[in-house]
Design a protein around this motif. Structure first.
Motif: not given
Length: 417
Positions: A98-105
């Motif tokens: 979820a963190q990756r989806m928010v920050e990277r994606d």
């Protein structure tokens, strides 16, 4: 006494700072691309493996169909939806993804999940990032209570709703007051919360509590449990199990041929289909089935079956509706601003939830209000493998307040930060 080399410490700090800066700069173009894209990215997290995996597969199918329908209709605000689906596996993985989806994606919102523990982890990420999280399978009352969040909305029923739905049918069958109940519970957050609600219902309506056994989530063999039931001879066996646990327990229970009625406080169609006509028995609550006769519900079932070669289950409808609700909110507000979307969802606006009556979110805990159902084995012995159960009329009835099933503010207080 001082320790360490000051010059080494300084150079080390510079190295760390330099690496961090480089990482941020390296990520910036991707982040800028996400923010300036001509699509709305939707982060979809749900378990695809483990004992909840079969339900997660339906979740992906439901969300995929909804995204396709939104895009075929031209998208929203001139932008298409792009679904980014990931296997959430466990709370730690769910949080990291979820963190990756928010920050990277650069996702607009997060959708999905089934495990209440993973749902809580995703909710915390969403709250920090000020992103909507439309959860579609987490039953825990706690997520709507002390762990509630202003950015978290619930398209799945909570445990109280499930227990009160099946409880009404058990009261009608005279299986509560003075009856000895024996419970079996999945040993994780969802199961613990579900048993608490089951026990509360038993106590309030005069049932006699015999015992409750905690069952590991990886358990597949239940002969010792069933022998205990045979020895204690309760009037009712109550399942608080989940996912593949429920399927295996039902099949083995029926193989033993015990004459003791079986009921459950939670069920998914995947468990019924997995148990088969010979394995499914008892009375159970469910949020929706493909047998619901509302016009929009039948239209959804036809579209889903045409696309995937099988009818939708209850998990598919929750993820489908989450995407449709998000699209409607963006369109009606003409905005993708999180605060404006929250205000819209809290306004009492009605949504077609593919049942006889429209649904709406309660403002104070963000629970979607809708009709529930109970399911029992079909009396039609010629029914195909998808229709080995029969779905009740809506619960509550058409003249009753749909919030009769929900906990009150006094029972499950939510205070948004």
């Amino acid at each position: 006494m001082k320790t360490g080399n000051p010059r080494f410490s300084a150079s080390r700090r510079q190295l760390v700072l330099g690496a961090t800066t480089a990482a941020v700069l390296g990520a910036a173009p991707a982040l800028l691309r996400a923010q300036s894209s001509d699509v709305y990215r939707i982060g979809h997290l749900t378990p695809r493996t483990g004992f909840l995996g079969p339900m997660g597969e339906y979740a992906v199918m439901g969300a995929t169909l909804a995204v396709d329908e939104v895009n075929q209709a031209g998208g929203v605000r001139g932008r298409k939806f792009q679904l980014m689906s990931e296997d959430s596996v466990n709370p730690q993985t769910a949080s990291a993804k979820a963190q990756r989806m928010v920050e990277r994606d650069g996702v607009l919102a997060l959708v999905g999940e089934i495990s209440s523990a993973s749902g809580l982890a995703i909710s915390q990420v969403a709250a920090r990032a000020n992103k909507l999280f439309l959860q579609t399978g987490c039953n825990s009352d706690e997520l709507r209570g002390k762990s509630c969040s202003r950015t978290l909305f619930h398209l799945e029923a909570n445990n109280t709703m499930y227990v009160r739905t099946v409880g009404r049918e058990l009261l009608r069958q005279n299986m509560v007051k003075g009856k000895r109940w024996m419970a079996f519970t999945a040993d994780y957050a969802f199961g613990h919360d579900l048993f608490a609600q089951t026990k509360k219902f038993m106590d309030e309506h005069g049932a006699v509590f015999v015992s409750n056994d905690m069952i590991p989530t990886d358990a597949t063999e239940f002969s010792s449990v069933i022998l205990k039931i045979r020895q204690q001879k309760p009037d009712l066996v109550m399942s608080n199990l989940a996912g593949n646990q429920t399927t295996n327990f039902m099949k083995q229970y029926n193989e033993f041929g015990l004459p003791i009625p079986l009921a459950g406080a939670d069920l998914n169609a995947t468990s019924i289909w997995g148990a088969g006509a010979a394995g499914f028995s008892g009375v159970w609550p469910i949020i929706w089935t493909h047998q619901v006769k509302s016009p929009s519900g039948q239209k959804f079932t036809e579209a889903f079956t045409r696309r995937f070669g099988r009818p939708p289950d209850n998990q598919a409808i929750a993820d489908y509706l989450a995407v449709k609700v998000l699209a409607q909110a963006i369109k009606e507000t003409d905005s993708d601003d999180t605060a404006k979307l929250i205000d819209y969802l809290e306004s009492g606006v009605k949504f077609d939830v593919l049942r006889q009556r429209e649904g709406y979110f309660r403002k104070w805990d963000h629970q979607l209000v809708f009709e529930m159902y109970t399911v029992t084995p079909s009396k039609d012995k010629s029914a195909d493998k998808w229709d080995i159960f029969q779905t009740s009329a809506p619960v509550p009835g058409p003249e009753e307040d749909m919030e009769l099933l929900l906990p009150t503010m006094a029972e499950n207080a939510c205070k948004f930060a």
